[in-house]
Write an enzyme that holds these catalytic residues in place. Sequence first.
Site, PDB file in Angstrom:
ATOM      1  N   ARG A  14       0.830  -1.213   0.000  1.00  0.00           N
ATOM      2  CA  ARG A  14       0.000   0.000   0.000  1.00  0.00           C
ATOM      3  C   ARG A  14       0.865   1.265   0.000  1.00  0.00           C
ATOM      4  NH1 ARG A  14      -4.063  -2.437   4.037  1.00  0.00           N
ATOM      5  NH2 ARG A  14      -3.421  -1.028   5.694  1.00  0.00           N
ATOM      6  N   ARG A  73       9.357   6.475  -3.305  1.00  0.00           N
ATOM      7  CA  ARG A  73       9.452   7.455  -4.393  1.00  0.00           C
ATOM      8  C   ARG A  73      10.879   7.971  -4.528  1.00  0.00           C
ATOM      9  NH1 ARG A  73       4.549  10.236  -2.448  1.00  0.00           N
ATOM     10  NH2 ARG A  73       2.798   9.023  -3.236  1.00  0.00           N
ATOM     11  N   ARG A 132      -7.912  -6.068  14.910  1.00  0.00           N
ATOM     12  CA  ARG A 132      -7.168  -5.170  15.782  1.00  0.00           C
ATOM     13  C   ARG A 132      -8.099  -4.029  16.150  1.00  0.00           C
ATOM     14  NH1 ARG A 132      -2.950  -6.758  18.287  1.00  0.00           N
ATOM     15  NH2 ARG A 132      -1.662  -4.871  18.046  1.00  0.00           N
ATOM     16  N   ARG A 176       0.990   6.359  16.473  1.00  0.00           N
ATOM     17  CA  ARG A 176       1.033   7.692  15.867  1.00  0.00           C
ATOM     18  C   ARG A 176       0.264   8.685  16.717  1.00  0.00           C
ATOM     19  NH1 ARG A 176      -2.840   6.631  10.498  1.00  0.00           N
ATOM     20  NH2 ARG A 176      -4.568   5.736  11.627  1.00  0.00           N
ATOM     21  N   GLU A 203      -2.443   7.238  19.458  1.00  0.00           N
ATOM     22  CA  GLU A 203      -3.165   6.044  18.991  1.00  0.00           C
ATOM     23  C   GLU A 203      -2.379   4.778  19.330  1.00  0.00           C
ATOM     24  OE1 GLU A 203      -4.638   6.729  15.004  1.00  0.00           O
ATOM     25  OE2 GLU A 203      -4.464   4.593  14.551  1.00  0.00           O
ATOM     26  N   TYR A 247     -10.388  -4.660   4.679  1.00  0.00           N
ATOM     27  CA  TYR A 247     -10.059  -3.251   4.864  1.00  0.00           C
ATOM     28  C   TYR A 247     -10.509  -2.530   3.597  1.00  0.00           C
ATOM     29  CZ  TYR A 247      -7.990   1.197   5.430  1.00  0.00           C
ATOM     30  OH  TYR A 247      -7.862   2.557   5.540  1.00  0.00           O
ATOM     31  N   ASP A 255     -11.050   1.310   1.859  1.00  0.00           N
ATOM     32  CA  ASP A 255     -11.019   2.768   1.930  1.00  0.00           C
ATOM     33  C   ASP A 255     -12.414   3.301   1.612  1.00  0.00           C
ATOM     34  OD1 ASP A 255      -8.500   3.627   2.764  1.00  0.00           O
ATOM     35  OD2 ASP A 255      -7.598   3.222   0.800  1.00  0.00           O
TER      36      ASP A 255
END
Length: 381
Positions: free
Chosen positions: A171, A175, A247, A277, A298, A346, A348
């Site tokens: 995912r 770059r 989770r 995070r 989190e 999962y 989006d």
Amino acid sequence: MNLLLVGAGLSGAVIGRNLAEQGHRITILDGRSHIGGNCHTERDAETGVMVHVYGPHIFHTDDEEVWNYVNAFTRFLPYKNRVKTTSQGAVYSLPINLHTINQFYGKTLRPDEARAFLETQADTSITDPQSFEEQALRFVGPDLYEAFFKGYTEKQWGCSPKDLPAAILKRLPVRFNYDDNYFFHRFQGMPENGYTPMIEAILDHPGITVHLDTMFDPDTASDYDHVFYSGPLDGYFDYRLGRLGYRTLDFERFSGQGDYQGCAVMNYGDRDTPWTRITEHKHFSPWESHEGTVCYREYARECSADDIPYYPIRLVEEKALLTDYVALAEATPGVTFVGRLGTYRYLDMDVTIREALDTARAFLDHTTEGSAMPAFVKSPL
Ligand code: FAD
Ligand code: UDP
């Protein structure tokens, strides 16, 4: 027809709206006291900041129909997610890009040089990476893997990256330029007033009735011509074969004045920092101005019966159980399982909307043909 939608998240709202527009009578139930599912946003009472209650949600898609769909219900303002990570005493840019590589190794490499350099770090003996760890070692090598992925992933998933599929890491891009936009989709943005007013606008149709604080009772399914269920797949069957693994997340709220971290999302790559995070919510609405600030630390952990299921764990054990639940669902006429919980994937938000639009279309086609609507429009397997 008289149709029941379980769940007032994006799946239930989009399917409900599209079928209401075709003249069906829609009842939507949600066990929570608000609409919006996990995309729910609300203003923080103390600071006035718009908070993403169930974790940060950034809208990004290449699907033009979905982008036009959401923009018909609310105004989206430009937002690019630029994630930072703290690791081994320094702050770096994610996803791994030329800045990250040059900073991490103390170099001034140009794109082609960085590409060649990472090949010298990578384990090229791995030809077909299967696990998360193999994928990382093959493409970024051990140093960047240890700094950015190993500890974070152990905290996030509660297991070794050796046991996770390579797909999870795929995912994230690597770059070889200075583009630090976390997502590479054509359309990106944030709804001006948060996601909940957008979903409220989707639900605003005379053919739709919403009941909050109302859990679905499967015994009432036969009162309706068809049920679309966006709750947990195993929950529909009262967990009779056992629980599909998830989770869950704990959010530790703290507030203050000014700017706490200077960005919306700061990841923590070190294993000995217990949180994954920190999100500082006011940076998700850069067009607003607030003196105060509110942040969520989190933490990820195993999901027990009383917790909110967030991320499905799709390891070998869960896949076997999932296959059995799918068989049960397929033997349950009159119910279609949808969304992230109903299909144990999962998803989006843009994919959720795409699948919801396809599900509503499939229902109309089956109704026209007089054929039975299947248990799944998108198979969880
Ligand atoms: P949900 O939003 O989970 O809605 C299901 C609803 O059904 C819930 O409101 C629940 O209360 C209700 N329900 C369940 N069972 C019952 C029952 N038995 N009776 C009554 N009601 C019931 N996507 C992005 O595109 N960008 C992001 O940045 C992003 N970030 C995310 C961050 C996190 C931490 C997580 C977990 C997900 C993120 N997502 C993101 C994904 C996004 O949350 C989902 O795409 C979306 O929530 C799916 O909508 P849904 O309607 O299928 O499910
Ligand atoms: N990941 C990581 N370090 C990071 C960010 C992500 O190791 O700083 C891993 C982690 O295992 C995560 C996966 O990469 O589950 C995919 O990242 P993404 O940002 O898509 O995570 P999500 O939005 O699912 O939390």
